[in-house]
Design a protein around this motif. Sequence first.
Motif, PDB file in Angstrom:
ATOM      1  N   SER A 112       0.839  -1.203   0.000  1.00 57.87           N
ATOM      2  CA  SER A 112       0.000   0.000   0.000  1.00 57.87           C
ATOM      3  C   SER A 112       0.871   1.249   0.000  1.00 57.87           C
ATOM      4  O   SER A 112       1.972   1.259   0.545  1.00 57.87           O
ATOM      5  N   ARG A 113       0.347   2.296  -0.615  1.00 56.28           N
ATOM      6  CA  ARG A 113       1.045   3.589  -0.646  1.00 56.28           C
ATOM      7  C   ARG A 113       0.098   4.667  -0.148  1.00 56.28           C
ATOM      8  O   ARG A 113      -1.102   4.582  -0.343  1.00 56.28           O
ATOM      9  N   GLY A 114       0.664   5.659   0.495  1.00 57.85           N
ATOM     10  CA  GLY A 114      -0.135   6.784   0.960  1.00 57.85           C
ATOM     11  C   GLY A 114       0.723   7.750   1.738  1.00 57.85           C
ATOM     12  O   GLY A 114       1.920   7.514   1.966  1.00 57.85           O
ATOM     13  N   PHE A 115       0.117   8.849   2.133  1.00 60.83           N
ATOM     14  CA  PHE A 115       0.817   9.856   2.925  1.00 60.83           C
ATOM     15  C   PHE A 115       0.700   9.519   4.402  1.00 60.83           C
ATOM     16  O   PHE A 115      -0.296   8.936   4.841  1.00 60.83           O
ATOM     17  N   ILE A 116       1.714   9.897   5.155  1.00 64.24           N
ATOM     18  CA  ILE A 116       1.695   9.789   6.607  1.00 64.24           C
ATOM     19  C   ILE A 116       1.965  11.178   7.170  1.00 64.24           C
ATOM     20  O   ILE A 116       2.632  12.001   6.531  1.00 64.24           O
ATOM     21  N   ALA A 117       1.453  11.443   8.336  1.00 65.98           N
ATOM     22  CA  ALA A 117       1.709  12.707   9.028  1.00 65.98           C
ATOM     23  C   ALA A 117       1.673  12.429  10.523  1.00 65.98           C
ATOM     24  O   ALA A 117       0.742  11.799  11.015  1.00 65.98           O
ATOM     25  N   GLY A 118       2.698  12.854  11.228  1.00 64.81           N
ATOM     26  CA  GLY A 118       2.764  12.602  12.663  1.00 64.81           C
ATOM     27  C   GLY A 118       4.124  12.951  13.221  1.00 64.81           C
ATOM     28  O   GLY A 118       4.719  13.960  12.840  1.00 64.81           O
ATOM     29  N   HIS A 119       4.649  12.083  14.084  1.00 60.45           N
ATOM     30  CA  HIS A 119       5.933  12.346  14.741  1.00 60.45           C
ATOM     31  C   HIS A 119       6.657  11.035  15.042  1.00 60.45           C
ATOM     32  O   HIS A 119       6.062   9.971  15.042  1.00 60.45           O
ATOM     33  N   PHE A 120       7.963  11.150  15.304  1.00 56.98           N
ATOM     34  CA  PHE A 120       8.769  10.013  15.731  1.00 56.98           C
ATOM     35  C   PHE A 120       8.842   9.996  17.249  1.00 56.98           C
ATOM     36  O   PHE A 120       8.826  11.045  17.898  1.00 56.98           O
ATOM     37  N   TYR A 121       8.926   8.808  17.829  1.00 57.98           N
ATOM     38  CA  TYR A 121       9.164   8.671  19.267  1.00 57.98           C
ATOM     39  C   TYR A 121       9.947   7.393  19.512  1.00 57.98           C
ATOM     40  O   TYR A 121      10.008   6.522  18.667  1.00 57.98           O
ATOM     41  N   ARG A 122      10.567   7.295  20.690  1.00 55.53           N
ATOM     42  CA  ARG A 122      11.418   6.143  21.015  1.00 55.53           C
ATOM     43  C   ARG A 122      10.672   5.151  21.899  1.00 55.53           C
ATOM     44  O   ARG A 122       9.962   5.529  22.818  1.00 55.53           O
ATOM     45  N   VAL A 123      10.887   3.855  21.589  1.00 55.38           N
ATOM     46  CA  VAL A 123      10.406   2.751  22.418  1.00 55.38           C
ATOM     47  C   VAL A 123      11.611   1.844  22.594  1.00 55.38           C
ATOM     48  O   VAL A 123      12.036   1.191  21.648  1.00 55.38           O
ATOM     49  N   GLY A 124      12.180   1.845  23.785  1.00 55.14           N
ATOM     50  CA  GLY A 124      13.411   1.070  24.001  1.00 55.14           C
ATOM     51  C   GLY A 124      14.514   1.617  23.105  1.00 55.14           C
ATOM     52  O   GLY A 124      14.829   2.794  23.138  1.00 55.14           O
ATOM     53  N   ASP A 125      15.068   0.749  22.264  1.00 55.76           N
ATOM     54  CA  ASP A 125      16.139   1.186  21.359  1.00 55.76           C
ATOM     55  C   ASP A 125      15.609   1.454  19.945  1.00 55.76           C
ATOM     56  O   ASP A 125      16.382   1.656  19.027  1.00 55.76           O
ATOM     57  N   LYS A 126      14.306   1.488  19.759  1.00 54.47           N
ATOM     58  CA  LYS A 126      13.715   1.698  18.433  1.00 54.47           C
ATOM     59  C   LYS A 126      13.095   3.084  18.328  1.00 54.47           C
ATOM     60  O   LYS A 126      12.596   3.628  19.300  1.00 54.47           O
ATOM     61  N   THR A 127      13.107   3.620  17.121  1.00 53.41           N
ATOM     62  CA  THR A 127      12.404   4.868  16.825  1.00 53.41           C
ATOM     63  C   THR A 127      11.214   4.519  15.952  1.00 53.41           C
ATOM     64  O   THR A 127      11.363   3.928  14.886  1.00 53.41           O
ATOM     65  N   LEU A 128      10.025   4.854  16.433  1.00 54.48           N
ATOM     66  CA  LEU A 128       8.799   4.551  15.712  1.00 54.48           C
ATOM     67  C   LEU A 128       8.105   5.840  15.276  1.00 54.48           C
ATOM     68  O   LEU A 128       8.197   6.862  15.932  1.00 54.48           O
ATOM     69  N   PHE A 129       7.385   5.738  14.165  1.00 56.83           N
ATOM     70  CA  PHE A 129       6.545   6.842  13.698  1.00 56.83           C
ATOM     71  C   PHE A 129       5.137   6.605  14.223  1.00 56.83           C
ATOM     72  O   PHE A 129       4.652   5.468  14.252  1.00 56.83           O
ATOM     73  N   GLU A 130       4.463   7.671  14.623  1.00 53.37           N
ATOM     74  CA  GLU A 130       3.068   7.550  15.023  1.00 53.37           C
ATOM     75  C   GLU A 130       2.281   8.719  14.460  1.00 53.37           C
ATOM     76  O   GLU A 130       2.702   9.863  14.531  1.00 53.37           O
ATOM     77  N   GLY A 131       1.127   8.401  13.886  1.00 53.58           N
ATOM     78  CA  GLY A 131       0.234   9.427  13.361  1.00 53.58           C
ATOM     79  C   GLY A 131      -1.011   8.784  12.786  1.00 53.58           C
ATOM     80  O   GLY A 131      -0.919   7.906  11.937  1.00 53.58           O
ATOM     81  N   ARG A 132      -2.181   9.223  13.264  1.00 52.89           N
ATOM     82  CA  ARG A 132      -3.472   8.716  12.764  1.00 52.89           C
ATOM     83  C   ARG A 132      -4.395   9.910  12.581  1.00 52.89           C
ATOM     84  O   ARG A 132      -4.487  10.763  13.442  1.00 52.89           O
ATOM     85  N   TRP A 133      -5.082   9.914  11.476  1.00 51.57           N
ATOM     86  CA  TRP A 133      -5.989  11.045  11.179  1.00 51.57           C
ATOM     87  C   TRP A 133      -7.311  10.525  10.712  1.00 51.57           C
ATOM     88  O   TRP A 133      -7.473   9.496  10.181  1.00 51.57           O
TER      89      TRP A 133
END
Length: 146
Positions: free
Chosen positions: A125-146
Motif C-alpha cells: 500500500s502507498r499513501g501519505f503519513i503525518a505525525g511524529h517520531f518517538y522512542r520505544v526502548g532502542d527503536k524509533t517509531l513513527f506515530e500518526g493517525r488522522w
Amino acid sequence: MKKQMRASLLNDLRGRRTIACAAIGAVLGLLSFTSPVSACRSHKPLRKILLDVIPPAAEKSEVVAKVEILGMSFVRDNPRMTPLTTALARVTEPVRGTETGQIIEIFAQPSSCGDCYLGQHPVGSRGFIAGHFYRVGDKTLFEGRW
C-alpha cells in the motif's frame, strides 16, 4: 405409583439439567480466559495512518511523507507484554522530517475493532503519513493517525 414415577423422572431431569448447566458454565468460563476480546470500543469513524491526501490539521506535523508499506513486524521490548505491531515503510516522497528511500517503522497497533489502521492487507500500500517520531526502548517509531 404414578407419583413415584413422576417424582423419579423429575429428579432425573433436574440432575441432568444441573450437569448440563455446570458443563456449559465450565466451557464459557474457559472461553473467557482463552478468547481475545473482540468488542469494538469506539463509535467514532476509524482513523487511518495511510492517507490519500494530507488533511489541513496534519500539514504542520513533524513528519510528513508519502510511503510504501514493505512489511509488518512485531516489537517486544518486555517479554511479559503484548508485542507492538509495526509496519516497515520506505519513503517515496519526503515532505518534512524524512528523506527519499529512508526506511521507517510505523506504530500500527490493532484497534479494538481488529483493524490495524492500515487496512486488511497493507503490504504494498502507498499513501501519505503525518505525525511524529518517538522512542520505544532502542527503536524509533513513527506515530500518526488522522
